[in-house]
Design a protein around this motif. Structure first.
Motif, PDB file in Angstrom:
ATOM      1  N   PHE A 238      41.328 -28.023  12.011  1.00  0.00           N
ATOM      2  CA  PHE A 238      42.514 -28.042  11.158  1.00  0.00           C
ATOM      3  C   PHE A 238      42.159 -28.410   9.724  1.00  0.00           C
ATOM      4  CE2 PHE A 238      45.036 -28.784  15.201  1.00  0.00           C
ATOM      5  CZ  PHE A 238      45.547 -27.501  15.217  1.00  0.00           C
ATOM      6  N   GLU A 239      41.243 -29.346   9.561  1.00  0.00           N
ATOM      7  CA  GLU A 239      40.801 -29.744   8.225  1.00  0.00           C
ATOM      8  C   GLU A 239      40.123 -28.572   7.509  1.00  0.00           C
ATOM      9  OE1 GLU A 239      37.558 -32.869   6.877  1.00  0.00           O
ATOM     10  OE2 GLU A 239      39.290 -33.860   7.823  1.00  0.00           O
ATOM     11  N   PHE A 240      39.310 -27.823   8.257  1.00  0.00           N
ATOM     12  CA  PHE A 240      38.659 -26.641   7.698  1.00  0.00           C
ATOM     13  C   PHE A 240      39.691 -25.615   7.241  1.00  0.00           C
ATOM     14  CE2 PHE A 240      37.271 -22.255   8.533  1.00  0.00           C
ATOM     15  CZ  PHE A 240      36.282 -22.144   7.563  1.00  0.00           C
ATOM     16  N   PHE A 241      40.692 -25.338   8.079  1.00  0.00           N
ATOM     17  CA  PHE A 241      41.739 -24.380   7.722  1.00  0.00           C
ATOM     18  C   PHE A 241      42.531 -24.852   6.505  1.00  0.00           C
ATOM     19  CE2 PHE A 241      41.659 -22.770  12.295  1.00  0.00           C
ATOM     20  CZ  PHE A 241      40.931 -21.655  11.955  1.00  0.00           C
ATOM     21  N   GLU A 242      42.805 -26.144   6.434  1.00  0.00           N
ATOM     22  CA  GLU A 242      43.545 -26.687   5.299  1.00  0.00           C
ATOM     23  C   GLU A 242      42.747 -26.546   4.004  1.00  0.00           C
ATOM     24  OE1 GLU A 242      45.133 -31.003   3.822  1.00  0.00           O
ATOM     25  OE2 GLU A 242      45.273 -30.561   5.972  1.00  0.00           O
ATOM     26  N   LYS A 243      41.456 -26.871   4.035  1.00  0.00           N
ATOM     27  CA  LYS A 243      40.605 -26.737   2.848  1.00  0.00           C
ATOM     28  C   LYS A 243      40.478 -25.270   2.439  1.00  0.00           C
ATOM     29  CE  LYS A 243      37.751 -30.849   3.440  1.00  0.00           C
ATOM     30  NZ  LYS A 243      36.404 -31.352   3.720  1.00  0.00           N
ATOM     31  N   THR A 244      40.312 -24.389   3.418  1.00  0.00           N
ATOM     32  CA  THR A 244      40.198 -22.960   3.141  1.00  0.00           C
ATOM     33  C   THR A 244      41.489 -22.441   2.519  1.00  0.00           C
ATOM     34  OG1 THR A 244      38.690 -22.711   5.001  1.00  0.00           O
ATOM     35  CG2 THR A 244      39.688 -20.703   4.148  1.00  0.00           C
ATOM     36  N   SER A 245      42.605 -22.850   3.056  1.00  0.00           N
ATOM     37  CA  SER A 245      43.902 -22.422   2.534  1.00  0.00           C
ATOM     38  C   SER A 245      44.084 -22.906   1.097  1.00  0.00           C
ATOM     39  CB  SER A 245      45.020 -22.956   3.430  1.00  0.00           C
ATOM     40  OG  SER A 245      46.268 -22.564   2.940  1.00  0.00           O
ATOM     41  N   ARG A 246      43.730 -24.166   0.827  1.00  0.00           N
ATOM     42  CA  ARG A 246      43.830 -24.690  -0.543  1.00  0.00           C
ATOM     43  C   ARG A 246      42.930 -23.916  -1.493  1.00  0.00           C
ATOM     44  NH1 ARG A 246      44.067 -30.269   1.434  1.00  0.00           N
ATOM     45  NH2 ARG A 246      41.807 -30.208   1.293  1.00  0.00           N
ATOM     46  N   TRP A 247      41.721 -23.565  -1.036  1.00  0.00           N
ATOM     47  CA  TRP A 247      40.805 -22.805  -1.887  1.00  0.00           C
ATOM     48  C   TRP A 247      41.414 -21.452  -2.250  1.00  0.00           C
ATOM     49  CZ3 TRP A 247      38.486 -18.104  -1.998  1.00  0.00           C
ATOM     50  CH2 TRP A 247      37.495 -17.909  -2.969  1.00  0.00           C
ATOM     51  N   PHE A 248      41.967 -20.760  -1.234  1.00  0.00           N
ATOM     52  CA  PHE A 248      42.593 -19.457  -1.504  1.00  0.00           C
ATOM     53  C   PHE A 248      43.771 -19.596  -2.457  1.00  0.00           C
ATOM     54  CE2 PHE A 248      40.315 -17.727   2.213  1.00  0.00           C
ATOM     55  CZ  PHE A 248      39.866 -16.550   1.645  1.00  0.00           C
ATOM     56  N   GLU A 249      44.606 -20.620  -2.267  1.00  0.00           N
ATOM     57  CA  GLU A 249      45.754 -20.818  -3.150  1.00  0.00           C
ATOM     58  C   GLU A 249      45.311 -21.090  -4.579  1.00  0.00           C
ATOM     59  OE1 GLU A 249      48.271 -23.853  -1.489  1.00  0.00           O
ATOM     60  OE2 GLU A 249      48.615 -22.688   0.336  1.00  0.00           O
ATOM     61  N   THR A 250      44.234 -21.833  -4.735  1.00  0.00           N
ATOM     62  CA  THR A 250      43.745 -22.185  -6.067  1.00  0.00           C
ATOM     63  C   THR A 250      42.991 -21.041  -6.730  1.00  0.00           C
ATOM     64  OG1 THR A 250      43.516 -24.479  -5.359  1.00  0.00           O
ATOM     65  CG2 THR A 250      42.350 -23.850  -7.351  1.00  0.00           C
ATOM     66  N   ASN A 251      42.176 -20.336  -5.983  1.00  0.00           N
ATOM     67  CA  ASN A 251      41.244 -19.374  -6.571  1.00  0.00           C
ATOM     68  C   ASN A 251      41.580 -17.900  -6.367  1.00  0.00           C
ATOM     69  OD1 ASN A 251      39.256 -21.361  -7.534  1.00  0.00           O
ATOM     70  ND2 ASN A 251      39.075 -21.826  -5.360  1.00  0.00           N
ATOM     71  N   ALA A 252      42.333 -17.570  -5.352  1.00  0.00           N
ATOM     72  CA  ALA A 252      42.496 -16.152  -5.021  1.00  0.00           C
ATOM     73  C   ALA A 252      43.942 -15.692  -4.903  1.00  0.00           C
ATOM     74  CB  ALA A 252      41.766 -15.852  -3.708  1.00  0.00           C
ATOM     75  N   ALA A 253      44.895 -16.580  -5.153  1.00  0.00           N
ATOM     76  CA  ALA A 253      46.308 -16.216  -4.960  1.00  0.00           C
ATOM     77  C   ALA A 253      46.735 -15.054  -5.853  1.00  0.00           C
ATOM     78  CB  ALA A 253      47.207 -17.425  -5.199  1.00  0.00           C
ATOM     79  N   GLY A 254      46.140 -14.915  -7.013  1.00  0.00           N
ATOM     80  CA  GLY A 254      46.524 -13.843  -7.922  1.00  0.00           C
ATOM     81  C   GLY A 254      46.097 -12.466  -7.476  1.00  0.00           C
ATOM     82  N   PHE A 255      45.174 -12.405  -6.512  1.00  0.00           N
ATOM     83  CA  PHE A 255      44.676 -11.101  -6.089  1.00  0.00           C
ATOM     84  C   PHE A 255      45.631 -10.352  -5.158  1.00  0.00           C
ATOM     85  CE2 PHE A 255      40.694 -13.041  -7.459  1.00  0.00           C
ATOM     86  CZ  PHE A 255      40.205 -12.017  -8.246  1.00  0.00           C
ATOM     87  N   ALA A 256      46.451 -11.058  -4.393  1.00  0.00           N
ATOM     88  CA  ALA A 256      47.358 -10.382  -3.461  1.00  0.00           C
ATOM     89  C   ALA A 256      48.336  -9.464  -4.187  1.00  0.00           C
ATOM     90  CB  ALA A 256      48.092 -11.396  -2.594  1.00  0.00           C
ATOM     91  N   PRO A 257      49.065  -9.961  -5.187  1.00  0.00           N
ATOM     92  CA  PRO A 257      49.963  -9.038  -5.892  1.00  0.00           C
ATOM     93  C   PRO A 257      49.196  -7.975  -6.678  1.00  0.00           C
ATOM     94  CG  PRO A 257      50.338 -11.314  -6.625  1.00  0.00           C
ATOM     95  CD  PRO A 257      49.266 -11.338  -5.603  1.00  0.00           C
ATOM     96  N   LEU A 258      48.021  -8.319  -7.186  1.00  0.00           N
ATOM     97  CA  LEU A 258      47.225  -7.332  -7.924  1.00  0.00           C
ATOM     98  C   LEU A 258      46.842  -6.167  -7.017  1.00  0.00           C
ATOM     99  CD1 LEU A 258      45.563  -6.334 -10.366  1.00  0.00           C
ATOM    100  CD2 LEU A 258      43.672  -7.731  -9.485  1.00  0.00           C
ATOM    101  N   LEU A 259      46.346  -6.465  -5.836  1.00  0.00           N
ATOM    102  CA  LEU A 259      45.945  -5.404  -4.912  1.00  0.00           C
ATOM    103  C   LEU A 259      47.146  -4.560  -4.492  1.00  0.00           C
ATOM    104  CD1 LEU A 259      43.376  -7.391  -2.763  1.00  0.00           C
ATOM    105  CD2 LEU A 259      42.899  -5.760  -4.590  1.00  0.00           C
ATOM    106  N   LEU A 260      48.272  -5.209  -4.275  1.00  0.00           N
ATOM    107  CA  LEU A 260      49.495  -4.475  -3.922  1.00  0.00           C
ATOM    108  C   LEU A 260      49.940  -3.590  -5.088  1.00  0.00           C
ATOM    109  CD1 LEU A 260      51.473  -4.190  -1.594  1.00  0.00           C
ATOM    110  CD2 LEU A 260      52.730  -6.139  -2.504  1.00  0.00           C
ATOM    111  N   ARG A 261      49.873  -4.121  -6.304  1.00  0.00           N
ATOM    112  CA  ARG A 261      50.240  -3.324  -7.484  1.00  0.00           C
ATOM    113  C   ARG A 261      49.332  -2.108  -7.624  1.00  0.00           C
ATOM    114  NH1 ARG A 261      49.437  -8.042 -10.945  1.00  0.00           N
ATOM    115  NH2 ARG A 261      48.267  -6.590 -12.257  1.00  0.00           N
ATOM    116  N   LEU A 262      48.037  -2.299  -7.409  1.00  0.00           N
ATOM    117  CA  LEU A 262      47.093  -1.183  -7.552  1.00  0.00           C
ATOM    118  C   LEU A 262      47.337  -0.103  -6.503  1.00  0.00           C
ATOM    119  CD1 LEU A 262      43.779  -3.110  -8.345  1.00  0.00           C
ATOM    120  CD2 LEU A 262      45.260  -1.856  -9.938  1.00  0.00           C
ATOM    121  N   LEU A 263      47.601  -0.501  -5.266  1.00  0.00           N
ATOM    122  CA  LEU A 263      47.870   0.470  -4.201  1.00  0.00           C
ATOM    123  C   LEU A 263      49.135   1.275  -4.500  1.00  0.00           C
ATOM    124  CD1 LEU A 263      47.345   1.679  -1.375  1.00  0.00           C
ATOM    125  CD2 LEU A 263      48.702  -0.202  -0.458  1.00  0.00           C
ATOM    126  N   ILE A 264      50.197   0.586  -4.834  1.00  0.00           N
ATOM    127  CA  ILE A 264      51.464   1.266  -5.139  1.00  0.00           C
ATOM    128  C   ILE A 264      51.303   2.161  -6.366  1.00  0.00           C
ATOM    129  CG2 ILE A 264      53.808   0.845  -6.001  1.00  0.00           C
ATOM    130  CD1 ILE A 264      53.688   0.461  -3.093  1.00  0.00           C
TER     131      ILE A 264
END
Length: 182
Positions: A20-46
């Motif tokens: 659980f600690e690993f998942f929490e740290k991984t989730s925080r890393w994604f929120e901090t470093n990669a959250a902007g990529f989800a809408p970007l990838l969706l925008r590019l596909l559309i």
């Protein structure tokens, strides 16, 4: 026997806690470093999908005269409808790639997609839900083919609700405007 059972429970609990600690740290890393990529990838596909349709219209023949559009779009002449849809399918993807006015262009493309579903992709005739469900397909086998436009509609709805994300002109403008307001 109780000691080994207790030891196993402790080891299992420790392993679960570590997981659980690993998942929490991984989730925080994604929120901090990669959250902007989800809408970007969706925008590019559309953007790719709609730009491709717009460019096909530029070099293609106007087939809108053969369609029945829903009200109020049926009030427009076919040439005007063709030009408006072609223009939107070219301008909106460029704006989506940049992340400029993403919510506005997502909504405009949602309207275009709903009209396309009603005029082109919806089955011309159906009497049961089972017959309607046959139209949930990529290719038209006589029952419509609204699967892709429906998927685009859900993706556009996601962009409408979430916005363009951090990697966008919209986000850059929001930062610039908030600095000038202070």
């Amino acid at each position: 026997m109780n000691e080994s059972h207790s030891s196993t429970n402790c080891e299992t609990g420790s392993a679960l806690h570590g997981l659980f600690e690993f998942f929490e740290k991984t989730s925080r890393w994604f929120e901090t470093n990669a959250a902007g990529f989800a809408p970007l990838l969706l925008r590019l596909l559309i953007a790719y999908e709609f730009l491709e349709a717009g460019l096909e219209k530029v070099s293609g023949e106007n087939w809108f005269a053969d369609l029945t559009f829903p009200f109020p779009f049926n009030l427009l002449p076919p040439d005007l409808s063709w030009g408006l849809s072609m223009g939107l399918e070219i301008i909106a993807p460029i704006a989506l790639i940049l992340g400029l006015a993403t919510r506005f262009f997502s909504f405009a493309l949602m309207i275009l997609t709903i009209v396309a579903i009603a005029a082109v992709h919806w089955p011309s005739e159906w009497h049961t839900v089972a017959q309607l469900w046959q139209g949930y397909a990529i290719t038209d086998q006589g029952y419509g083919n609204y699967k892709l436009p429906l998927m685009y509609l859900f993706m556009l709805t996601s962009l409408l609700f979430s916005g363009s994300g951090r990697l966008s002109v919209d986000a850059w403008l929001a930062i610039r405007l908030s600095r000038h307001a202070e």
